[in-house]
Motif scaffolding. Structure first.
Motif, mmCIF file in Angstrom:
data_model
loop_
_atom_site.group_PDB
_atom_site.id
_atom_site.type_symbol
_atom_site.label_atom_id
_atom_site.label_comp_id
_atom_site.label_asym_id
_atom_site.label_seq_id
_atom_site.Cartn_x
_atom_site.Cartn_y
_atom_site.Cartn_z
ATOM 1 N N ASP A 104 0.815 -1.221 0.000
ATOM 2 C CA ASP A 104 0.000 0.000 0.000
ATOM 3 C C ASP A 104 0.846 1.266 0.000
ATOM 4 N N ARG A 105 1.991 1.233 0.652
ATOM 5 C CA ARG A 105 2.812 2.447 0.739
ATOM 6 C C ARG A 105 3.301 2.895 -0.631
ATOM 7 N N ASP A 106 3.456 1.908 -1.559
ATOM 8 C CA ASP A 106 3.907 2.232 -2.920
ATOM 9 C C ASP A 106 3.643 1.016 -3.791
ATOM 10 N N ILE A 107 2.472 1.025 -4.441
ATOM 11 C CA ILE A 107 2.100 -0.169 -5.207
ATOM 12 C C ILE A 107 3.006 -0.402 -6.408
ATOM 13 N N ASP A 108 3.747 0.650 -6.843
ATOM 14 C CA ASP A 108 4.658 0.496 -7.975
ATOM 15 C C ASP A 108 6.042 0.002 -7.559
ATOM 16 N N GLU A 109 6.234 -0.215 -6.255
ATOM 17 C CA GLU A 109 7.540 -0.713 -5.796
ATOM 18 C C GLU A 109 7.842 -2.090 -6.384
ATOM 19 N N ALA A 110 6.802 -2.873 -6.633
ATOM 20 C CA ALA A 110 6.936 -4.170 -7.299
ATOM 21 C C ALA A 110 5.876 -4.241 -8.386
ATOM 22 N N ARG A 111 6.302 -4.704 -9.561
ATOM 23 C CA ARG A 111 5.374 -4.814 -10.688
ATOM 24 C C ARG A 111 5.592 -6.143 -11.391
ATOM 25 N N LEU A 112 4.496 -6.686 -11.896
ATOM 26 C CA LEU A 112 4.562 -7.868 -12.738
ATOM 27 C C LEU A 112 4.421 -7.391 -14.173
ATOM 28 N N ALA A 113 5.248 -7.892 -15.067
ATOM 29 C CA ALA A 113 5.243 -7.395 -16.449
ATOM 30 C C ALA A 113 5.280 -8.558 -17.431
ATOM 31 N N LYS A 114 4.883 -8.248 -18.661
ATOM 32 C CA LYS A 114 4.933 -9.219 -19.745
ATOM 33 C C LYS A 114 5.549 -8.547 -20.961
ATOM 34 N N ASP A 115 6.544 -9.203 -21.589
ATOM 35 C CA ASP A 115 7.156 -8.618 -22.780
ATOM 36 C C ASP A 115 6.467 -9.139 -24.038
ATOM 37 N N HIS A 116 6.945 -8.696 -25.213
ATOM 38 C CA HIS A 116 6.264 -9.060 -26.459
ATOM 39 C C HIS A 116 6.424 -10.547 -26.794
ATOM 40 N N ASN A 117 7.388 -11.233 -26.120
ATOM 41 C CA ASN A 117 7.544 -12.669 -26.328
ATOM 42 C C ASN A 117 6.640 -13.488 -25.419
ATOM 43 N N GLY A 118 5.968 -12.801 -24.493
ATOM 44 C CA GLY A 118 5.097 -13.498 -23.552
ATOM 45 C C GLY A 118 5.790 -13.904 -22.271
ATOM 46 N N ASP A 119 7.096 -13.586 -22.129
ATOM 47 C CA ASP A 119 7.812 -13.909 -20.894
ATOM 48 C C ASP A 119 7.325 -13.010 -19.756
ATOM 49 N N ILE A 120 7.240 -13.591 -18.566
ATOM 50 C CA ILE A 120 6.815 -12.850 -17.386
ATOM 51 C C ILE A 120 8.039 -12.302 -16.646
ATOM 52 N N HIS A 121 7.948 -11.032 -16.224
ATOM 53 C CA HIS A 121 9.030 -10.366 -15.508
ATOM 54 C C HIS A 121 8.533 -9.890 -14.147
ATOM 55 N N LEU A 122 9.442 -9.863 -13.184
ATOM 56 C CA LEU A 122 9.205 -9.190 -11.916
ATOM 57 C C LEU A 122 10.121 -7.969 -11.867
ATOM 58 N N LEU A 123 9.529 -6.797 -11.685
ATOM 59 C CA LEU A 123 10.293 -5.560 -11.581
ATOM 60 C C LEU A 123 10.209 -5.065 -10.148
ATOM 61 N N VAL A 124 11.361 -4.945 -9.495
ATOM 62 C CA VAL A 124 11.415 -4.525 -8.100
ATOM 63 C C VAL A 124 12.298 -3.288 -7.981
ATOM 64 N N ALA A 125 11.736 -2.223 -7.435
ATOM 65 C CA ALA A 125 12.465 -0.953 -7.347
ATOM 66 C C ALA A 125 13.593 -1.033 -6.326
ATOM 67 N N LEU A 126 14.723 -0.421 -6.672
ATOM 68 C CA LEU A 126 15.838 -0.281 -5.739
ATOM 69 C C LEU A 126 15.601 0.968 -4.899
ATOM 70 N N PRO A 127 15.531 0.843 -3.565
ATOM 71 C CA PRO A 127 15.255 2.017 -2.725
ATOM 72 C C PRO A 127 16.292 3.120 -2.938
ATOM 73 N N PRO A 128 15.892 4.384 -2.807
ATOM 74 C CA PRO A 128 16.828 5.507 -2.973
ATOM 75 C C PRO A 128 18.047 5.368 -2.062
ATOM 76 N N GLY A 129 19.205 5.696 -2.613
ATOM 77 C CA GLY A 129 20.434 5.641 -1.836
ATOM 78 C C GLY A 129 21.090 4.277 -1.797
ATOM 79 N N ARG A 130 20.421 3.269 -2.348
ATOM 80 C CA ARG A 130 20.990 1.913 -2.345
ATOM 81 C C ARG A 130 21.797 1.696 -3.613
ATOM 82 N N THR A 131 22.814 0.836 -3.528
ATOM 83 C CA THR A 131 23.705 0.559 -4.651
ATOM 84 C C THR A 131 23.286 -0.724 -5.351
ATOM 85 N N LYS A 132 23.361 -0.719 -6.669
ATOM 86 C CA LYS A 132 23.053 -1.926 -7.449
ATOM 87 C C LYS A 132 24.029 -3.045 -7.073
#
Length: 324
Positions: A33-61
């Motif tokens: 609830d605090r940020d529904i876009d922090e995690a997203r489920l996605a689908k590309d044009h090939n039909g593969d499913i992706h999980l997109l998870v935001a890196l919090p500000p100030g954190r290093t990859k």
């Protein structure tokens, strides 16, 4: 708040109606609830499913080597004037997508309970899954190693006296119901337990003697011992007796792999030999008939050795091998 698994299911329903163009994708938010876009489920044009998870500000990859099944990349996205990175985890094997989605649902439930960052809970979930898979793999490897050791132990005995006959008698991957067969058959089982000794029987044919032939069951109790032999040792012995080790690996399959292993050392602590007749316990096709096995597959059960009749003195094993 809706549970993690329910949010994953709802996101999939949304994505099912989307048809991304080449090079594009569609996404549905599944975060807390605090940020529904922090995690997203996605689908590309090939039909593969992706999980997109935001890196919090100030954190290093960071690097996250999950292998080819779940490849990961970092995506750079614009959030107003600031730079935002998201970890992109992609499921490339459609047969494993349900497992992947279950992992995502578990991550979301953990976030709801802990209030932590999605990416941190994702790391914890992945870590626990990797540990569980590693334990399972080790267990399967050990089980297979024990069975293979017993088989190669007998093959070595046979190869020492007659390598050509050993080559013909050992069935390996050839699809026979018994480990060794020419005119008569021998099934070899190895086990490590000392209490109520049991061996695993696979299928309804393994304790069925070949037509007009005899069947013996050899049960070998193994003990791990630093002074024992490894599978590599046995393979080396068999090769020295004139049965090339290359032949062993040629007979390797995914279901019954011939594995080289230098880690586990075994000694044969006890040998038990039985003649399998109609009085012998077990689930047998010849006894129950074809109708009993309609719609039945993957039969596997434990055979209690102390309850088995027709014991033969193990000293008779050379004669049994001679009569194969």
């Amino acid at each position: 708040m809706t549970g993690g698994y329910a949010r994953v299911t709802h996101a999939l329903e949304i994505l099912a109606s989307r048809r991304p163009a080449a090079g594009e994708g569609a996404a549905a938010p599944i975060g807390p609830d605090r940020d529904i876009d922090e995690a997203r489920l996605a689908k590309d044009h090939n039909g593969d499913i992706h999980l997109l998870v935001a890196l919090p500000p100030g954190r290093t990859k960071f690097a996250l080597p999950l292998g080819h099944v779940l490849p990961t990349t970092w995506l750079e996205e614009q959030d107003g004037s600031s730079e935002q990175f998201s970890l992109d985890v992609r499921s490339t094997d459609a047969s494993l997508t349900p497992t992947f989605l279950s992992l995502v649902g578990e991550m979301l439930n953990r976030v709801d309970e802990s209030g932590g960052a999605c990416i941190d809970e994702l790391m914890r979930v992945l870590s626990s899954w990797r540990e569980a898979l590693a334990r399972e793999k080790r267990g399967l490897s050990r089980e297979r190693a024990i069975g293979l050791f017993g088989e190669l132990f007998v093959l070595s005995r046979l190869a020492k006296t007659d390598p050509a006959r050993a080559r013909s008698a050992w069935r390996g991957k050839e699809g026979y119901r018994h480990d060794f067969f020419l005119h008569n058959a021998l099934e070899v089982k190895a086990y490590v337990t000392t209490d109520a000794p049991t061996v695993e029987i696979h299928g309804a044919h393994q304790l069925d003697p070949p037509m007009n032939a005899s069947l013996h069951l050899l049960a070998l109790r193994l003990e791990e011992n630093a002074e024992g032999k490894t599978i590599d040792d046995l393979i080396g012995e068999i090769d020295s007796y004139g049965l090339p080790k290359g032949l062993l690996f040629e007979r390797s399959t995914d279901e019954e792999p011939v594995i080289a292993d230098n880690n586990m050392r075994f000694v044969v602590a006890n040998e038990r030999l039985f003649r399998v007749t109609d009085r012998f316990p077990g689930i047998r096709f010849s006894t129950l008939g074809e109708a009993a096995f309609e719609g039945v597959s993957h039969i596997r059960y434990s055979l209690l050795l102390d309850a088995c009749p027709n014991a033969v003195d193990p000293s008779a094993l050379p004669e049994v091998l001679k009569e194969l």
